[in-house]
Design an enzyme around this catalytic site. Structure first.
Site, PDB file in Angstrom:
ATOM      1  N   ASP A 284       0.802  -1.225   0.000  1.00  0.00           N
ATOM      2  CA  ASP A 284       0.000   0.000   0.000  1.00  0.00           C
ATOM      3  C   ASP A 284       0.834   1.275   0.000  1.00  0.00           C
ATOM      4  OD1 ASP A 284      -2.215  -1.519  -0.140  1.00  0.00           O
ATOM      5  OD2 ASP A 284      -3.147  -0.809   1.689  1.00  0.00           O
ATOM      6  N   TYR A 367     -10.081  -0.106   1.641  1.00  0.00           N
ATOM      7  CA  TYR A 367      -9.671  -0.038   3.039  1.00  0.00           C
ATOM      8  C   TYR A 367      -9.258   1.381   3.437  1.00  0.00           C
ATOM      9  CZ  TYR A 367      -9.673  -4.805   4.885  1.00  0.00           C
ATOM     10  OH  TYR A 367     -10.064  -6.021   5.394  1.00  0.00           O
TER      11      TYR A 367
END
Length: 619
Positions: A284, A367
């Protein structure tokens, strides 16, 4: 322009000046984009001397050819350093505009349209959402260069949450440079789950009464630029597009503790073998970037109390500055009791704790990740990651048990996965020279040294080299890792120290044969330690995107460098292993993980003895 502190985040003026210098050097034709723009921090000696120029490290991507390279721009001196186009096997992080390109290419593909029509979904194409997902690395001949995979989800309208309606088995492989579809996989005929995943519009409960948090005299912290002082603590707050929130020059009672602290990477490997998920292992920070995806925080929601916000500037795909007005939140909050005792006469003494909170939140796809640094009155530093948002799902037969996914709603299955963060702690406990020890609590065999069988003690083991410092946590032995000063002792004659206290968590579950194991080797240990090098910044290497693996910590530590009385950097892996629950749907309650960095002999006694009893205590 005014001269910032050498460790301050980049300003809009600096980003504009840096881009202009690159343009003047002929490095910004129409096809060039900026996947990553980060400050290049001066060396430690320069920072301590108050010197050092302001430099920016630009990653350039020529979207016409797929070539990329790194440029360093000194905006103080007006100089550009350019080493040419890179042959690094990894790709730069993705551009925001590539997400839109991926959806355009997918929806224009005849194969995708045919697959949707075959499934009876041809009339739902307009509102379909085509998720742009990093492909990992599997050595496929047609997947060299800059590629993406796209999975399809349905929406009732453009404002609907798509994650409840996955189109199972439909995978589109894209070449972003050539702007073409490599192939379309269309496997299976699983119906699209019908139940919606909307999480707003639910009638609100009426039973809660207000909780008001007030500080009528204002907060106890003081802010001067990016420098924060609070209750014996002093630190600088930073932010960059890749890591997001960073802390610098953290000291307690005017003594150094950490030179720099950040979370420079997180990998999210999935444990499902389905065609649409076996390859998922997002990085990420390295593939998407925490800071570039940072939230503009909302008063009264993301933070509550007397708030001080810090803005941040990041570069967009074209290298132009973009402001996140409230990227960082600073506030203090009540933290229960810090210490209490009722003496033999029945007289109680109690002192309440509070903590300083420095936080930011990033949204990456489905997310949301909150990064929270807590500074405590007892000299402890705590980091907490809060994972929330919407779990990633596929479709299956309602009521059927699956070995790698749990059913959250009829026909909607969420695969098992992990969120493995890696913190980078450039430690400075009473100075640069420190050593590392592993401390276990162990039982003593019954015998002369333990005649009653009740004895236990602690065992301290020096970790003298990089290979010795590759460690796993061991809750059964209350394992901690201790950083001891080489230059200062406390009044008892022992080295002053801080302990890294891990919380129980799994490391990487993937087998050594898995692609992600090579790419995310850092996540196979809870602890790594290295001697400080200013070019060793990211545990999976500079470019984990589509990288075959081996970069970062495994490459650096192969030299097995000496760690005794060294300028140490600790790398700590932690985070949840997520077996999704029905309660995680349609939006997931916060899942917390983190660690503690606490003093051990750094102070001669409890540093919070001087706390006032407070007017709120009933005398």
């Amino acid at each position: 322009m005014s001269t910032p502190h050498p460790l301050d985040p980049l300003t809009a003026a600096e980003l504009s000046a840096g881009r202009a210098l690159l343009a003047d050097a002929g490095l910004v034709p129409d096809s060039v984009r900026f996947p990553q723009v980060v400050p290049l921090e001066p060396g430690k000696a320069d920072v301590r001397a108050g010197a050092g120029t302001r430099r920016i490290r630009y990653t350039l991507l020529d979207t016409a050819t797929g070539e990329s390279g790194e440029a360093v721009v000194d905006v103080t001196k007006g100089e550009v350093g350019w080493a040419g186009w890179s042959t690094d096997p990894g790709q730069p992080s993705y551009l925001f505009e590539e997400y839109e390109l991926a959806e355009q290419l997918t929806k224009a593909a005849a194969g995708w349209q045919a697959a949707m029509a075959r499934r009876g979904l041809g009339d739902r194409i307009d509102h379909a959402f085509c998720a742009p997902l990093a492909p990992g690395h599997f050595g496929r001949e047609d997947e060299s260069g800059r590629v993406l995979r796209s999975l399809t989800f349905l929406r009732e309208d453009d404002g609907d949450s798509p994650w409840a309606h996955p189109v199972e088995g439909l995978i589109v492989h894209l070449d972003l440079t050539r702007q073409e579809v490599l192939r379309v996989e269309d496997e299976g005929d699983v119906p699209v789950p019908a139940e919606h995943g909307r999480y707003t519009g639910v009638p609100a409960r009426t039973t809660q009464r207000p909780i008001e948090i007030t500080q009528p005299d204002g907060p106890s912290f003081a802010v001067d630029g990016t420098e924060v002082t609070w209750e014996g603590w002093r630190l600088r707050v930073g932010f960059n597009s890749r890591e997001g929130l960073t802390l610098h020059q953290v000291s307690f009672q005017d003594r150094p503790v950490l030179y720099r602290a950040s979370v420079p990477e997180m990998v999210v490997p999935y444990g499902d073998v389905a065609p649409g998920r076996f390859w998922i292992s997002y990085f990420d920070a390295g593939e998407y970037q925490f800071g570039k995806n940072g939230n503009d925080l909302r008063l009264g929601c993301d933070c509550v109390g007397e708030i001080r916000y810090f803005p941040a500037w990041v570069a967009d795909d074209h290298g132009e500055p973009v402001e996140i007005p409230r990227a960082i939140c600073l506030h203090e909050e009540d933290d229960g009791i810090l210490w209490k005792h009722t003496d033999l006469a029945g007289t109680p003494e109690v002192r309440r704790s509070r903590r300083l909170v420095v936080s930011s939140i990033s949204t990456i796809g489905n997310y949301d990740y909150g990064h929270y640094w807590y500074l405590h009155l007892d000299g402890s530093i705590e980091f907490e990651a809060k994972a929330t948002g919407i779990v990633f799902c596929g479709a299956g037969t309602p009521g059927q048990d699956q070995p790698h996914a749990t059913e959250l709603a009829p026909g909607l299955f969420a695969p098992v996965h992990q969120h493995l963060f890696c913190a980078r702690l450039d430690v400075e406990v009473d100075g640069e020279r420190t050593s590392l020890h592993e401390v276990d609590v162990v039982g003593v065999p019954t015998g002369p040294d333990n005649p009653y069988g009740n004895a236990f003690t602690w065992r301290s083991t020096p970790l003298r080299t990089e290979s010795e410092a590759q460690r796993h946590a061991d809750p059964a032995h209350a394992r901690v890792w201790e950083v001891r000063s080489a230059d200062r002792v406390n009044r008892l004659g022992k080295p002053t120290a801080y302990q890294l206290v891990p919380r129980p968590s799994a490391t990487l579950m993937a087998r050594p044969e898995a692609s992600v194991h090579a790419r995310a080797t850092f996540a196979t240990r809870h602890l790594w330690a290295t001697p400080y090098r200013d070019d060793e910044r990211y545990p999976a290497g500079e470019r984990p995107n589509a990288h075959p693996g081996g970069a970062g910590l495994p490459a650096w530590t192969a030299a097995d460098r000496d760690l005794v009385d060294a300028d140490l950097v600790l790398w700590h892996v932690f985070g949840p292993t997520h077996v999704p629950r029905p309660e995680d749907w349609p939006v997931m309650p916060v899942d917390k993980s983190g660690f503690l960095f606490r003093p051990n002999g750094f102070c001669d006694r409890n540093p919070a003895l001087d706390l006032p009893a407070g007017d709120h205590c009933d005398h």
